[in-house]
Scaffold this motif. Structure first.
Motif, PDB file in Angstrom:
ATOM      1  N   PHE A   1       0.841  -0.964   0.034  1.00 63.72           N
ATOM      2  CA  PHE A   1      -0.505  -0.003  -0.149  1.00 63.72           C
ATOM      3  C   PHE A   1       0.697   1.261  -0.137  1.00 63.72           C
ATOM      4  O   PHE A   1       1.386   1.383   1.589  1.00 63.72           O
ATOM      5  N   ALA A   2       1.098   1.390  -1.471  1.00 62.61           N
ATOM      6  CA  ALA A   2       1.407   3.072  -1.148  1.00 62.61           C
ATOM      7  C   ALA A   2       1.252   4.498  -0.977  1.00 62.61           C
ATOM      8  O   ALA A   2       0.062   5.227  -1.902  1.00 62.61           O
ATOM      9  N   SER A   3       0.877   3.938   0.268  1.00 61.80           N
ATOM     10  CA  SER A   3       0.233   5.901   1.084  1.00 61.80           C
ATOM     11  C   SER A   3       0.084   6.992   0.750  1.00 61.80           C
ATOM     12  O   SER A   3      -0.408   7.771   1.027  1.00 61.80           O
ATOM     13  N   THR A   4       1.513   7.122   0.243  1.00 57.81           N
ATOM     14  CA  THR A   4       2.476   8.286   0.077  1.00 57.81           C
ATOM     15  C   THR A   4       1.260   9.330  -1.351  1.00 57.81           C
ATOM     16  O   THR A   4       1.720   9.888  -1.305  1.00 57.81           O
ATOM     17  N   SER A   5       1.974   8.302  -2.609  1.00 53.06           N
ATOM     18  CA  SER A   5       1.198   8.708  -3.385  1.00 53.06           C
ATOM     19  C   SER A   5       1.021   7.695  -4.392  1.00 53.06           C
ATOM     20  O   SER A   5       1.478   6.797  -3.938  1.00 53.06           O
ATOM     21  N   ASP A   6       0.732   8.321  -5.880  1.00 54.53           N
ATOM     22  CA  ASP A   6       0.252   7.234  -7.143  1.00 54.53           C
ATOM     23  C   ASP A   6       1.606   6.707  -7.453  1.00 54.53           C
ATOM     24  O   ASP A   6       2.448   6.346  -8.210  1.00 54.53           O
ATOM     25  N   PHE A   7       2.470   8.204  -7.599  1.00 53.74           N
ATOM     26  CA  PHE A   7       4.017   7.870  -7.740  1.00 53.74           C
ATOM     27  C   PHE A   7       4.772   6.962  -7.224  1.00 53.74           C
ATOM     28  O   PHE A   7       5.881   6.263  -7.639  1.00 53.74           O
ATOM     29  N   SER A   8       5.066   6.975  -5.945  1.00 52.49           N
ATOM     30  CA  SER A   8       5.605   5.675  -5.328  1.00 52.49           C
ATOM     31  C   SER A   8       4.464   4.603  -5.758  1.00 52.49           C
ATOM     32  O   SER A   8       5.240   3.284  -5.945  1.00 52.49           O
ATOM     33  N   ALA A   9       3.474   4.435  -6.130  1.00 49.31           N
ATOM     34  CA  ALA A   9       3.046   3.491  -6.249  1.00 49.31           C
ATOM     35  C   ALA A   9       3.764   2.872  -7.223  1.00 49.31           C
ATOM     36  O   ALA A   9       3.646   1.745  -7.924  1.00 49.31           O
ATOM     37  N   LEU A  10       3.472   3.650  -8.668  1.00 52.68           N
ATOM     38  CA  LEU A  10       4.013   3.110  -9.807  1.00 52.68           C
ATOM     39  C   LEU A  10       5.795   2.841  -9.609  1.00 52.68           C
ATOM     40  O   LEU A  10       6.472   1.716 -10.663  1.00 52.68           O
ATOM     41  N   GLY A  11       6.501   2.839  -8.214  1.00 53.15           N
ATOM     42  CA  GLY A  11       7.570   2.649  -8.384  1.00 53.15           C
ATOM     43  C   GLY A  11       7.320   1.265  -8.082  1.00 53.15           C
ATOM     44  O   GLY A  11       8.095   0.754  -8.294  1.00 53.15           O
ATOM     45  N   VAL A  12       7.061   0.714  -7.224  1.00 53.42           N
ATOM     46  CA  VAL A  12       6.202  -0.261  -6.915  1.00 53.42           C
ATOM     47  C   VAL A  12       5.977  -1.277  -8.271  1.00 53.42           C
ATOM     48  O   VAL A  12       7.012  -2.126  -8.260  1.00 53.42           O
ATOM     49  N   LEU A  13       5.557  -0.665  -9.247  1.00 55.06           N
ATOM     50  CA  LEU A  13       5.479  -1.384 -10.094  1.00 55.06           C
ATOM     51  C   LEU A  13       6.199  -1.351 -11.127  1.00 55.06           C
ATOM     52  O   LEU A  13       6.281  -2.716 -11.837  1.00 55.06           O
ATOM     53  N   GLU A  14       7.132  -0.741 -11.247  1.00 51.25           N
ATOM     54  CA  GLU A  14       7.946  -1.010 -12.378  1.00 51.25           C
ATOM     55  C   GLU A  14       9.431  -1.645 -11.286  1.00 51.25           C
ATOM     56  O   GLU A  14       9.618  -2.774 -12.139  1.00 51.25           O
ATOM     57  N   VAL A  15       9.545  -1.723 -10.244  1.00 47.91           N
ATOM     58  CA  VAL A  15      10.133  -2.839 -10.004  1.00 47.91           C
ATOM     59  C   VAL A  15       9.156  -4.341  -9.837  1.00 47.91           C
ATOM     60  O   VAL A  15      10.825  -5.445 -10.063  1.00 47.91           O
ATOM     61  N   ALA A  16       8.562  -4.840  -9.170  1.00 45.62           N
ATOM     62  CA  ALA A  16       7.774  -5.540  -9.509  1.00 45.62           C
ATOM     63  C   ALA A  16       7.393  -6.513 -10.846  1.00 45.62           C
ATOM     64  O   ALA A  16       8.612  -7.341 -11.460  1.00 45.62           O
ATOM     65  N   THR A  17       7.843  -5.473 -12.033  1.00 46.96           N
ATOM     66  CA  THR A  17       7.948  -6.015 -13.829  1.00 46.96           C
ATOM     67  C   THR A  17       8.843  -6.188 -13.603  1.00 46.96           C
ATOM     68  O   THR A  17       9.351  -7.066 -14.366  1.00 46.96           O
ATOM     69  N   LYS A  18       9.964  -5.253 -13.711  1.00 50.81           N
ATOM     70  CA  LYS A  18      11.492  -6.195 -13.965  1.00 50.81           C
ATOM     71  C   LYS A  18      11.931  -7.425 -13.151  1.00 50.81           C
ATOM     72  O   LYS A  18      12.461  -8.118 -13.249  1.00 50.81           O
ATOM     73  N   LYS A  19      11.542  -7.380 -11.866  1.00 52.59           N
ATOM     74  CA  LYS A  19      11.360  -8.887 -11.289  1.00 52.59           C
ATOM     75  C   LYS A  19      10.682 -10.036 -11.657  1.00 52.59           C
ATOM     76  O   LYS A  19      10.575 -11.618 -11.589  1.00 52.59           O
ATOM     77  N   GLY A  20      10.053  -9.604 -12.569  1.00 47.40           N
ATOM     78  CA  GLY A  20       8.900 -10.951 -12.693  1.00 47.40           C
ATOM     79  C   GLY A  20       8.178 -11.358 -12.600  1.00 47.40           C
ATOM     80  O   GLY A  20       7.244 -12.500 -12.633  1.00 47.40           O
ATOM     81  N   LEU A  21       7.635 -10.249 -11.166  1.00 39.60           N
ATOM     82  CA  LEU A  21       6.329 -10.917 -10.746  1.00 39.60           C
ATOM     83  C   LEU A  21       4.286  -9.974 -11.452  1.00 39.60           C
ATOM     84  O   LEU A  21       4.551  -9.207 -12.155  1.00 39.60           O
ATOM     85  N   LYS A  22       4.182 -10.988 -11.654  1.00 36.86           N
ATOM     86  CA  LYS A  22       2.864 -11.015 -11.709  1.00 36.86           C
ATOM     87  C   LYS A  22       1.800 -10.319 -10.786  1.00 36.86           C
ATOM     88  O   LYS A  22       1.662 -10.329  -9.178  1.00 36.86           O
ATOM     89  N   VAL A  23       1.142  -9.441 -11.627  1.00 32.56           N
ATOM     90  CA  VAL A  23       0.382  -8.522 -10.864  1.00 32.56           C
ATOM     91  C   VAL A  23      -0.869  -8.236 -11.397  1.00 32.56           C
ATOM     92  O   VAL A  23      -0.919  -7.877 -12.531  1.00 32.56           O
ATOM     93  N   PRO A  24      -1.951  -8.178 -10.709  1.00 31.65           N
ATOM     94  CA  PRO A  24      -2.225  -8.506  -9.066  1.00 31.65           C
ATOM     95  C   PRO A  24      -1.486 -10.463  -7.791  1.00 31.65           C
ATOM     96  O   PRO A  24      -1.475 -10.242  -6.890  1.00 31.65           O
ATOM     97  N   GLU A  25      -1.183 -11.065  -9.525  1.00 30.98           N
ATOM     98  CA  GLU A  25      -1.568 -12.667  -8.431  1.00 30.98           C
ATOM     99  C   GLU A  25      -0.043 -12.926  -7.205  1.00 30.98           C
ATOM    100  O   GLU A  25      -0.623 -12.734  -6.128  1.00 30.98           O
ATOM    101  N   GLU A  26       0.751 -12.168  -7.605  1.00 27.44           N
ATOM    102  CA  GLU A  26       1.546 -12.787  -6.785  1.00 27.44           C
ATOM    103  C   GLU A  26       1.977 -11.514  -6.426  1.00 27.44           C
ATOM    104  O   GLU A  26       3.376 -10.971  -4.869  1.00 27.44           O
ATOM    105  N   LEU A  27       1.866 -10.160  -6.774  1.00 32.90           N
ATOM    106  CA  LEU A  27       1.284  -8.779  -5.641  1.00 32.90           C
ATOM    107  C   LEU A  27       0.619  -7.697  -5.734  1.00 32.90           C
ATOM    108  O   LEU A  27       0.874  -7.335  -6.925  1.00 32.90           O
TER     109      LEU A  27
END
Length: 346
Positions: free
Chosen positions: A249-275
């Motif tokens: 939960f990126a409670s600070t901003s959507d920009f922070s959430a975008l950072g989360v999504l980019e890292v998850a994508t680079k690591k090959g994590l499936k969103v929302p299944e795995e994160l």
């Protein structure tokens, strides 16, 4: 090219061999000037391309139909929409806006306040900066007899009109939604705890865990992860834990959430299944990311309108010692693909 000198009432007076005071009265439609003289002065003013200095005129009258607004960032959709809401109301009332940006700097915020005081604005509306230290510059506004409205980020040390979101309830709903989607280890990216909004969002996170009998895991809370870069770095740290989170939960901003999504994508994590990922503020890009990002709409345009309406409808009460009003605007959870692990439970 030499800049053309601005025409003043003294130029008009000199051309017509009149007193400047007579010109001023005619331009103000004063009945003490004959109609013939007034028409002559108006024609000459048009000929010389005279433009009235409205600020100087207002200062002479002891008033200035201008509201000053101080925001941490102009280029964020949340604050831009607040300004748009404010302008929609002030324009209808014949008022102008002067917009200042603190850029999260306390010293710059003080400069903004002093500039607006010196411009004799009718009211100052402010959302305080991240490194806010004390309220002395805000007290200075009140000491100059200028109405003060705080919005979004406020200090509770000063009793003023306020326009706020119910951040605690919104965060509680967001975390509860993720729990209902089956996420077990929900991390929190939090902002500076000296700001009221981030304290409230953290409290909502904690209340949601308690409500659903989830344990508080301190290692899942990352401090000051409130930019895209800091959000990404905190996500890398969280995902490297022996037991990483399955939702953030990126409670600070959507920009922070975008950072989360980019890292998850680079690591090959499936969103929302795995994160699972949830942001805050409903920035326009959250609809077009892949997957789209669950977020919280703060109704920022409505917040801007509420600020303006407080000034025009309620601000006179500040002079009679009554308690200043606080307006609370309820945000809305916008559920999108990034948290829909169980599509049958929305």
């Amino acid at each position: 090219m030499k800049k053309q000198k601005r025409t003043t009432i003294y130029d008009i007076a000199k051309k017509l061999n009149l007193n400047a005071s007579s010109v001023s009265r005619a331009l103000s439609n004063n009945s003490n000037v004959s109609e013939a003289t007034r028409q002559l002065i108006l024609a000459t003013a048009k000929e010389l391309n005279y433009q009235q200095n409205s600020m100087a005129s207002n200062l002479r009258k002891g008033q200035n139909q201008t509201i000053g607004v101080i925001v941490p960032h102009i280029n964020q959709n949340f604050f831009a929409d607040i300004i748009a809401g404010l302008e929609e109301v002030t324009y209808q009332k014949g008022y102008n806006l002067v917009i200042c940006q603190s850029n999260e700097s306390y010293l710059r915020e003080i400069k903004c306040v002093n500039t607006l005081i010196n411009q004799h604005v009718s009211c100052i509306a402010i959302s305080i900066c991240a490194d806010f230290e004390d309220d002395s510059h805000l007290r200075n506004i009140k000491e100059h007899g200028i109405p003060l409205i705080q919005f979004d980020r406020v200090t509770d040390t000063l009793d003023t009109f306020k326009v706020l979101n119910d951040n605690e309830q919104a965060s509680m709903e967001a975390v509860s939604h993720m729990i209902e989607q089956g996420y077990k280890r929900i991390a929190l990216l939090e902002g500076p705890q000296n700001l009221n909004i981030f304290r409230q969002r953290k409290e909502g996170y904690l209340k949601a865990l308690k409500k659903h009998n989830y344990p508080l895991v301190p290692e899942l809370i990352k401090e000051n992860a409130w930019t895209k870069e800091l959000g990404a770095e905190s996500t890398r740290q969280l995902l490297s834990l022996p037991e990483p989170p399955d939702a953030i939960f990126a409670s600070t901003s959507d920009f922070s959430a975008l950072g989360v999504l980019e890292v998850a994508t680079k690591k090959g994590l499936k969103v929302p299944e795995e994160l699972g990922i949830c942001g805050y503020s409903n920035e326009p890009f959250t609809e077009i990311t892949s997957p789209s990002i669950t977020t919280i709409d703060q109704y920022s345009v409505s917040m801007g309108k509420a600020i303006a309406n407080l000034y025009f409808q309620e601000i006179d009460f500040m002079d009679n010692g009554s308690h200043p009003q606080t307006v609370s605007i309820k945000p809305q959870l916008i559920v999108r693909s990034s948290t829909l692990r169980n599509k049958n439970r929305v």
